[in-house]
Design an enzyme around this catalytic site. Structure first.
Site, PDB file in Angstrom:
ATOM      1  N   ARG A   1       0.842  -1.208   0.000  1.00  0.00           N
ATOM      2  CA  ARG A   1       0.000   0.000   0.000  1.00  0.00           C
ATOM      3  C   ARG A   1       0.878   1.260   0.000  1.00  0.00           C
ATOM      4  NH1 ARG A   1      -1.498   1.870   4.601  1.00  0.00           N
ATOM      5  NH2 ARG A   1      -2.291  -0.064   5.471  1.00  0.00           N
TER       6      ARG A   1
ATOM      7  N   ASP B   1      -6.669  18.707 -14.261  1.00  0.00           N
ATOM      8  CA  ASP B   1      -6.980  17.360 -14.744  1.00  0.00           C
ATOM      9  C   ASP B   1      -6.597  17.344 -16.223  1.00  0.00           C
ATOM     10  OD1 ASP B   1      -8.126  15.069 -15.819  1.00  0.00           O
ATOM     11  OD2 ASP B   1      -9.877  15.135 -14.504  1.00  0.00           O
TER      12      ASP B   1
ATOM     13  N   TYR C   1     -15.685  16.833 -15.648  1.00  0.00           N
ATOM     14  CA  TYR C   1     -16.019  15.408 -15.769  1.00  0.00           C
ATOM     15  C   TYR C   1     -17.137  15.033 -14.772  1.00  0.00           C
ATOM     16  CZ  TYR C   1     -15.382  10.365 -15.347  1.00  0.00           C
ATOM     17  OH  TYR C   1     -15.601   9.017 -15.292  1.00  0.00           O
TER      18      TYR C   1
ATOM     19  N   LYS D   1      -7.504   6.241 -19.358  1.00  0.00           N
ATOM     20  CA  LYS D   1      -7.737   6.789 -20.682  1.00  0.00           C
ATOM     21  C   LYS D   1      -6.463   6.705 -21.525  1.00  0.00           C
ATOM     22  CE  LYS D   1     -11.583   7.548 -18.564  1.00  0.00           C
ATOM     23  NZ  LYS D   1     -11.869   8.791 -17.866  1.00  0.00           N
TER      24      LYS D   1
HETATM   25  C1  LIG Z   1     -12.412   9.215 -16.662  1.00  0.00           C
HETATM   26  C2  LIG Z   1     -12.054  10.528 -16.115  1.00  0.00           C
HETATM   27  C3  LIG Z   1     -11.859  10.699 -14.736  1.00  0.00           C
HETATM   28  C4  LIG Z   1     -12.077   9.579 -13.733  1.00  0.00           C
HETATM   29  O1  LIG Z   1     -11.199   8.498 -13.929  1.00  0.00           O
HETATM   30  P1  LIG Z   1     -11.550   6.977 -13.558  1.00  0.00           P
HETATM   31  O2  LIG Z   1     -10.302   6.262 -13.947  1.00  0.00           O
HETATM   32  O3  LIG Z   1     -12.747   6.583 -14.355  1.00  0.00           O
HETATM   33  O4  LIG Z   1     -11.833   6.919 -12.095  1.00  0.00           O
HETATM   34  C5  LIG Z   1     -11.492  11.954 -14.283  1.00  0.00           C
HETATM   35  N1  LIG Z   1     -11.349  12.994 -15.129  1.00  0.00           N
HETATM   36  C6  LIG Z   1     -11.525  12.867 -16.459  1.00  0.00           C
HETATM   37  C7  LIG Z   1     -11.336  14.048 -17.342  1.00  0.00           C
HETATM   38  C8  LIG Z   1     -11.889  11.632 -16.997  1.00  0.00           C
HETATM   39  O5  LIG Z   1     -12.093  11.519 -18.305  1.00  0.00           O
END
Ligand SMILES: *Cc1c(COP(=O)(O)O)cnc(C)c1O
Length: 379
Positions: free
Chosen positions: A46, A170, A98, A195
């Site tokens: 962890r 982000d 998001y 992603k």
């Molecule tokens: C998918 C996404 C998230 C969240 O990520 P997860 O891996 O699904 O928890 C946060 N911000 C953006 C811009 C995203 O596309």
């Protein structure tokens, strides 16, 4: 080292036991001590794990930060970052962030006493006006999801700095290849590695990249204390994906540009949202802060001519699915799927309609993708 070389080599060459070219997976929960107080740098997975550490070094190098925490999901990364703050603190963010981030902020943290302003962050006057005595963080997502609005990072971060608030970006949508928030003064960058960084739709993961030592220390402490770090198996997969980030992003973008132009000329498409089109209203900002346009686009379908559900059913190569950033193309409806948790009022305020279609353009052949869209758009 340039970014392509960093992607392939950073953090990778760590096996001194058998000289494995690829980073081994260390699927161990615990590590033994040679004697009290003496180990090889790891004690419990962890808190730290060599496979995860390899990925963290790689992502930190790609993004240009000093260190990184790899987390179980993108939302785990965002959750950990929000623990830098406490009840009573104020956060300024966009009204088109998001959907999952909006849900965490609005439905989980707000009832716990966190104070949010969800505003149009393209309007710098509105950002300035939103600053309060208790403003502790500015949360930026650019380009926004799904309408690809661009937030002026340099200007918004300057407002945050003046207010002595943290600025967090982000950077999921463009990846570190097409956008570098640290160059504009961001304190931390987060990713959903689910992603583009992983890129193969076979794992969920997240990352927090730190721009300063004090943030690194607090962030790593929080990720361990909250228990949101990434499994070594998943970290290993993300590291495999990260190595091909650059050639994938280039292939994604070539296709997205072609598709955006095709859609823009189609009679059953009312509007196309894509930063790589001249019709995008924020050209100056796009040039200033983006090194590429990415491969996410959205459009307004003329649903009088083509029924929404029929359109999705006819598509062969674009799976009707949420998520984005994988090698395969996906299409979905933000109103009914990815952004539904915003509620009707929130959706309307951000400009999303029942006719909005979001597309994650994959790396298949552009001609095949266009032919597929063309037959589905016939209605
Ligand atoms: C998918 C996404 C998230 C969240 O990520 P997860 O891996 O699904 O928890 C946060 N911000 C953006 C811009 C995203 O596309």
């Amino acid at each position: 080292m340039k970014i392509r070389t960093k992607a392939v080599h950073t953090g990778v060459n760590i096996d001194k036991t058998f000289n494995s070219v690829i980073t081994p997976i260390y699927p161990t929960s615990t590590f033994f001590f040679d004697e009290i107080g003496k180990n090889k740098g790891y004690d419990y997975t962890r808190s730290g794990n060599p496979t995860r550490a390899a990925l963290e070094a790689n992502i930190a190098a790609l993004e240009g930060g000093i260190n990184c925490s790899a987390t179980a999901t993108g939302m785990a990364a965002i959750t950990a970052v929000m623990f830098f703050l406490k009840a009573g603190d104020h956060i300024i963010t966009g009204d088109d962030i998001y959907g999952g981030t909006y849900r965490l902020f609005n439905a989980v943290l707000k009832p716990m006493g966190y104070d949010f302003s969800f505003i149009n962050m393209r309007d710098l006057k509105a950002v300035k006006a939103a600053v309060k005595k208790n403003t502790k963080m500015v949360w930026i997502e650019t380009p926004s999801n799904p309408l690809l609005n661009i937030v002026d990072m340099e200007a918004v971060i300057a407002i945050a700095q003046k207010a002595k608030a943290l600025s967090v970006v982000d950077n999921t949508f463009l990846s570190p290849y097409f956008q570098k928030p640290f160059e504009f003064g961001a304190d931390m960058v987060v990713h959903s590695t689910t992603k583009y960084i992983n890129g193969h739709s076979d794992v969920v993961g997240g990352a927090i990249i730190y721009g300063r030592k004090d943030l690194q220390e607090r962030g790593r402490y929080l990720v361990n204390a909250l228990g949101v770090s990434q499994s070594p198996y998943d970290a290993w997969l993300v590291l495999r994906g990260a190595k091909t980030l650059v050639p994938r992003m280039e292939a994604h973008q070539v296709n997205a540009i072609e598709i955006a132009h095709f859609l823009e000329g189609h009679k059953n498409v009312k509007k196309v949202y894509y930063p790589g089109l001249k019709s995008h209203p924020q050209q100056v900002l796009i040039k200033k802060q983006m090194k590429g346009f990415g491969a996410m686009l959205a459009f307004e379908l003329n649903t009088r001519e083509v029924a929404l559900n029929k359109f999705f059913k006819k598509l062969k190569y674009f799976a009707l699915a949420e998520s984005l950033g994988g090698v395969e193309s996906l299409a979905e409806t933000p109103w009914y799927m990815s952004h539904a948790s915003m509620g009707e009022a929130g959706l309307r305020a951000s400009g999303i309609t029942r006719e909005t279609v979001r597309v994650s353009v994959g790396i298949e052949d552009a001609d095949d993708l266009i032919a597929d869209l063309d037959q589905a758009l016939k209605g």
